[in-house]
Design a protein around this motif. Structure first.
Motif, PDB file in Angstrom:
ATOM      1  N   THR A  18       0.390  84.797  -9.565  1.00  0.00           N
ATOM      2  CA  THR A  18       0.651  85.632 -10.739  1.00  0.00           C
ATOM      3  C   THR A  18       0.549  87.115 -10.389  1.00  0.00           C
ATOM      4  O   THR A  18       1.234  87.936 -10.996  1.00  0.00           O
ATOM      5  N   CYS A  19      -0.294  87.453  -9.419  1.00  0.00           N
ATOM      6  CA  CYS A  19      -0.346  88.852  -8.968  1.00  0.00           C
ATOM      7  C   CYS A  19       1.007  89.279  -8.397  1.00  0.00           C
ATOM      8  O   CYS A  19       1.499  90.375  -8.692  1.00  0.00           O
ATOM      9  N   LEU A  20       1.623  88.415  -7.595  1.00  0.00           N
ATOM     10  CA  LEU A  20       2.939  88.755  -7.050  1.00  0.00           C
ATOM     11  C   LEU A  20       4.003  88.774  -8.139  1.00  0.00           C
ATOM     12  O   LEU A  20       4.929  89.592  -8.102  1.00  0.00           O
ATOM     13  N   MET A  21       3.889  87.871  -9.103  1.00  0.00           N
ATOM     14  CA  MET A  21       4.823  87.906 -10.227  1.00  0.00           C
ATOM     15  C   MET A  21       4.722  89.250 -10.949  1.00  0.00           C
ATOM     16  O   MET A  21       5.738  89.905 -11.232  1.00  0.00           O
ATOM     17  N   ALA A  22       3.497  89.675 -11.235  1.00  0.00           N
ATOM     18  CA  ALA A  22       3.294  90.940 -11.942  1.00  0.00           C
ATOM     19  C   ALA A  22       3.758  92.125 -11.096  1.00  0.00           C
ATOM     20  O   ALA A  22       4.350  93.081 -11.621  1.00  0.00           O
ATOM     21  N   ALA A  23       3.508  92.070  -9.793  1.00  0.00           N
ATOM     22  CA  ALA A  23       3.955  93.158  -8.913  1.00  0.00           C
ATOM     23  C   ALA A  23       5.466  93.310  -8.976  1.00  0.00           C
ATOM     24  O   ALA A  23       5.997  94.430  -9.060  1.00  0.00           O
ATOM     25  N   ASN A  24       6.173  92.186  -8.937  1.00  0.00           N
ATOM     26  CA  ASN A  24       7.634  92.231  -9.005  1.00  0.00           C
ATOM     27  C   ASN A  24       8.111  92.719 -10.370  1.00  0.00           C
ATOM     28  O   ASN A  24       9.019  93.550 -10.465  1.00  0.00           O
ATOM     29  N   TYR A  25       7.502  92.206 -11.428  1.00  0.00           N
ATOM     30  CA  TYR A  25       7.925  92.589 -12.780  1.00  0.00           C
ATOM     31  C   TYR A  25       7.721  94.080 -13.013  1.00  0.00           C
ATOM     32  O   TYR A  25       8.649  94.788 -13.437  1.00  0.00           O
ATOM     33  N   TYR A  26       6.525  94.563 -12.758  1.00  0.00           N
ATOM     34  CA  TYR A  26       6.252  95.974 -13.030  1.00  0.00           C
ATOM     35  C   TYR A  26       7.037  96.886 -12.090  1.00  0.00           C
ATOM     36  O   TYR A  26       7.410  98.003 -12.467  1.00  0.00           O
ATOM     37  N   GLY A  27       7.310  96.403 -10.886  1.00  0.00           N
ATOM     38  CA  GLY A  27       8.109  97.209  -9.969  1.00  0.00           C
ATOM     39  C   GLY A  27       9.519  97.444 -10.472  1.00  0.00           C
ATOM     40  O   GLY A  27      10.005  98.581 -10.490  1.00  0.00           O
ATOM     41  N   VAL A  28      10.183  96.375 -10.912  1.00  0.00           N
ATOM     42  CA  VAL A  28      11.574  96.541 -11.348  1.00  0.00           C
ATOM     43  C   VAL A  28      11.673  97.186 -12.725  1.00  0.00           C
ATOM     44  O   VAL A  28      12.736  97.697 -13.093  1.00  0.00           O
ATOM     45  N   THR A  29      10.568  97.200 -13.483  1.00  0.00           N
ATOM     46  CA  THR A  29      10.603  97.868 -14.788  1.00  0.00           C
ATOM     47  C   THR A  29      10.058  99.290 -14.722  1.00  0.00           C
ATOM     48  O   THR A  29       9.917  99.950 -15.755  1.00  0.00           O
ATOM     49  N   GLY A  30       9.730  99.757 -13.509  1.00  0.00           N
ATOM     50  CA  GLY A  30       9.443 101.176 -13.327  1.00  0.00           C
ATOM     51  C   GLY A  30       7.993 101.595 -13.304  1.00  0.00           C
ATOM     52  O   GLY A  30       7.698 102.791 -13.213  1.00  0.00           O
ATOM     53  N   ASP A  31       7.060 100.652 -13.363  1.00  0.00           N
ATOM     54  CA  ASP A  31       5.641 101.020 -13.336  1.00  0.00           C
ATOM     55  C   ASP A  31       5.103 100.765 -11.925  1.00  0.00           C
ATOM     56  O   ASP A  31       4.479  99.734 -11.649  1.00  0.00           O
ATOM     57  N   LYS A  32       5.333 101.726 -11.032  1.00  0.00           N
ATOM     58  CA  LYS A  32       4.978 101.506  -9.628  1.00  0.00           C
ATOM     59  C   LYS A  32       3.471 101.453  -9.410  1.00  0.00           C
ATOM     60  O   LYS A  32       2.998 100.772  -8.495  1.00  0.00           O
ATOM     61  N   ASN A  33       2.703 102.145 -10.246  1.00  0.00           N
ATOM     62  CA  ASN A  33       1.251 102.104 -10.072  1.00  0.00           C
ATOM     63  C   ASN A  33       0.698 100.706 -10.349  1.00  0.00           C
ATOM     64  O   ASN A  33      -0.116 100.180  -9.583  1.00  0.00           O
ATOM     65  N   LYS A  34       1.160 100.111 -11.449  1.00  0.00           N
ATOM     66  CA  LYS A  34       0.722  98.745 -11.751  1.00  0.00           C
ATOM     67  C   LYS A  34       1.232  97.766 -10.701  1.00  0.00           C
ATOM     68  O   LYS A  34       0.530  96.828 -10.300  1.00  0.00           O
ATOM     69  N   SER A  35       2.457  97.973 -10.268  1.00  0.00           N
ATOM     70  CA  SER A  35       3.042  97.091  -9.270  1.00  0.00           C
ATOM     71  C   SER A  35       2.222  97.101  -7.982  1.00  0.00           C
ATOM     72  O   SER A  35       1.873  96.048  -7.439  1.00  0.00           O
ATOM     73  N   LEU A  36       1.883  98.281  -7.505  1.00  0.00           N
ATOM     74  CA  LEU A  36       1.083  98.388  -6.281  1.00  0.00           C
ATOM     75  C   LEU A  36      -0.314  97.827  -6.475  1.00  0.00           C
ATOM     76  O   LEU A  36      -0.888  97.226  -5.564  1.00  0.00           O
ATOM     77  N   GLU A  37      -0.850  98.007  -7.663  1.00  0.00           N
ATOM     78  CA  GLU A  37      -2.170  97.441  -7.962  1.00  0.00           C
ATOM     79  C   GLU A  37      -2.147  95.924  -7.783  1.00  0.00           C
ATOM     80  O   GLU A  37      -3.062  95.335  -7.190  1.00  0.00           O
ATOM     81  N   TYR A  38      -1.090  95.293  -8.275  1.00  0.00           N
ATOM     82  CA  TYR A  38      -1.006  93.836  -8.163  1.00  0.00           C
ATOM     83  C   TYR A  38      -0.678  93.389  -6.734  1.00  0.00           C
ATOM     84  O   TYR A  38      -1.147  92.332  -6.293  1.00  0.00           O
ATOM     85  N   ILE A  39       0.109  94.158  -6.007  1.00  0.00           N
ATOM     86  CA  ILE A  39       0.344  93.828  -4.597  1.00  0.00           C
ATOM     87  C   ILE A  39      -0.975  93.851  -3.836  1.00  0.00           C
ATOM     88  O   ILE A  39      -1.275  92.952  -3.031  1.00  0.00           O
ATOM     89  N   ASN A  40      -1.779  94.857  -4.096  1.00  0.00           N
ATOM     90  CA  ASN A  40      -3.059  94.975  -3.397  1.00  0.00           C
ATOM     91  C   ASN A  40      -4.027  93.870  -3.805  1.00  0.00           C
ATOM     92  O   ASN A  40      -4.801  93.372  -2.973  1.00  0.00           O
ATOM     93  N   LYS A  41      -3.985  93.468  -5.072  1.00  0.00           N
ATOM     94  CA  LYS A  41      -4.814  92.335  -5.500  1.00  0.00           C
ATOM     95  C   LYS A  41      -4.371  91.056  -4.793  1.00  0.00           C
ATOM     96  O   LYS A  41      -5.205  90.263  -4.335  1.00  0.00           O
ATOM     97  N   ALA A  42      -3.068  90.867  -4.681  1.00  0.00           N
ATOM     98  CA  ALA A  42      -2.557  89.680  -3.988  1.00  0.00           C
ATOM     99  C   ALA A  42      -2.989  89.674  -2.529  1.00  0.00           C
ATOM    100  O   ALA A  42      -3.312  88.617  -1.966  1.00  0.00           O
TER     101      ALA A  42
END
Length: 390
Positions: free
Chosen positions: A258-282
């Motif tokens: 789910t962390c990778l799912m969220a990273a992908n979702y927030y990345g393509v919707t423009g929230d790079k900070n949240k996306s990177l946060e989830y990549i790092n959690k993963a």
């Protein structure tokens, strides 16, 4: 090392200490603490208990130190004593790394492939990508049905073999003990649509995997887990926030998928900070490959690569380069880690090195297909001059 058995490893139950040191080392090593794992592998290996854990620690320690010929020797001794499936896998993989694919083919030829599945499956794939004289198709009928499927999905996701008739045949005709055929067909068709950037078509298919998701869905089956990173980017591209949040709520945010799912979702919707946060959690919760249809490390690194391609944001490129270079230290025989580095690196020696090793391990990788003749010539010169694994 406050654990007493690690401070004085020769005392107490030496076999148990060897096992515990190996497990501590593997946990660090697999999550990127390669240098930190060295001490634990050395403790386990130096106990010389003759256990399989001591052998594995010795081999991994040799690999970290770039002593791959020594690692081959250890794996051979481990196989002779224990006939261990992971030792067979790593022996073949290291022989590929050393450019001794003929020896790897000969070793594989004598194995009962079903007996050593699923551990042996990645090695068969690596060997097939490296060698001009071997294809997994040559041993296809010797594999278990699940192994056939796994190797074909490696090809689908890493090598972009989206039109593989063999994969379709495997899903349709073979008995698959570990996977639901309907889910497999949906996954295959959705991934093909995704590769064609048909996001609506991909959503129409893949969303059906989550039709019945509810509060009891925290432990998903294999297919629905590995689909989550792709589901995230599909939901983001099609503005399907409702399904994304439903999955996140019911499955939970506290696991790798789910962390990778969220990273992908927030990345393509423009929230790079949240996306990177989830990549790092993963990155702190990467599961072992086991019997998965794709390598978890690949899904994480490829997510960063995808997000850079989709957004052009340099933060994704930099994080992906960090992760793929780290994985090279963990599994140096894995070609895609170098190919991704080549794609994302600026001009310079690091890019040349990445191309050299990627081309050595997987000359047909789509990720290096755009390399110019000059680049390839320079890469070959670099490889011959440096011989990185010898």
């Amino acid at each position: 090392m406050r654990y007493p058995e690690f401070s004085q490893p020769s005392r107490g139950n030496r076999v148990m200490t060897s096992i515990e040191a190996l497990m501590a080392g593997i946990d660090l090593w697999w999550h990127g603490g390669v240098e930190q794992s060295r001490a634990f592998f050395k403790i386990s290996a130096d106990l010389h208990t003759g256990s399989d854990s001591s052998y594995m620690a010795e081999a991994l320690y040799a690999g970290i130190e770039n002593r791959f010929k020594d690692a081959v020797n250890v794996y051979q001794r481990m196989i002779k004593r224990y006939d261990d499936s992971q030792a067979h896998r790593d022996l073949i993989s290291v022989l590929v790394l050393l450019g001794k694919e003929d020896q790897a083919i000969e070793h594989l030829r004598g194995l009962d492939k079903k007996k050593y599945a699923p551990d042996i499956d990645p090695a068969i794939y690596f060997l097939s990508r490296k060698s001009d004289h071997f294809s997994y198709r040559a041993v296809f009928e010797e594999l278990s049905d699940d192994s056939r499927l796994r190797i074909l999905f490696f090809d689908l996701l890493i090598s972009r073999e989206h039109q593989s008739e063999l994969l379709q045949q495997t899903i349709s005709q073979y008995r698959l003990d570990s996977f639901d055929k309907g889910q497999l067909q949906t996954l295959k068709d959705s991934l093909t649509a995704l590769a064609q950037q048909n996001f609506k078509g991909a959503f129409t298919g893949m969303s059906t995997l989550y039709d019945n998701i509810d509060n009891k869905s925290r432990h998903l089956d294999n297919i629905r887990k590995i689909s989550l990173p792709y589901m995230g980017r599909i939901c983001g591209k099609t503005n399907e926030e409702e399904l994304f949040k439903k999955i996140l709520t019911h499955v939970g945010e506290d696991n790798y998928w789910t962390c990778l799912m969220a990273a992908n979702y927030y990345g393509v919707t423009g929230d790079k900070n949240k996306s990177l946060e989830y990549i790092n959690k993963a990155a702190h919760d990467i599961p072992m490959t086991g019997d998965a249809l794709i390598f978890p490390w690949y899904q994480m690194v490829e997510s960063g690569e995808f997000l850079y391609d989709a957004t052009g944001e340099n933060v994704y490129k930099q994080r992906t380069l960090e992760l793929t270079r780290l994985f090279q230290k963990i599994r140096p025989m894995v070609a895609w880690a170098y190919a991704i580095e080549y794609r994302l690196s600026p001009e310079g020696e690091e890019k040349t090195r990445a191309l050299a090793i990627a081309e050595f391990l997987d000359p047909d990788s789509w990720r290096i297909s755009a390399a110019s003749r000059f680049e390839l010539a320079e890469a070959k010169k670099w490889y011959e001059s440096n011989r990185p694994f010898h």
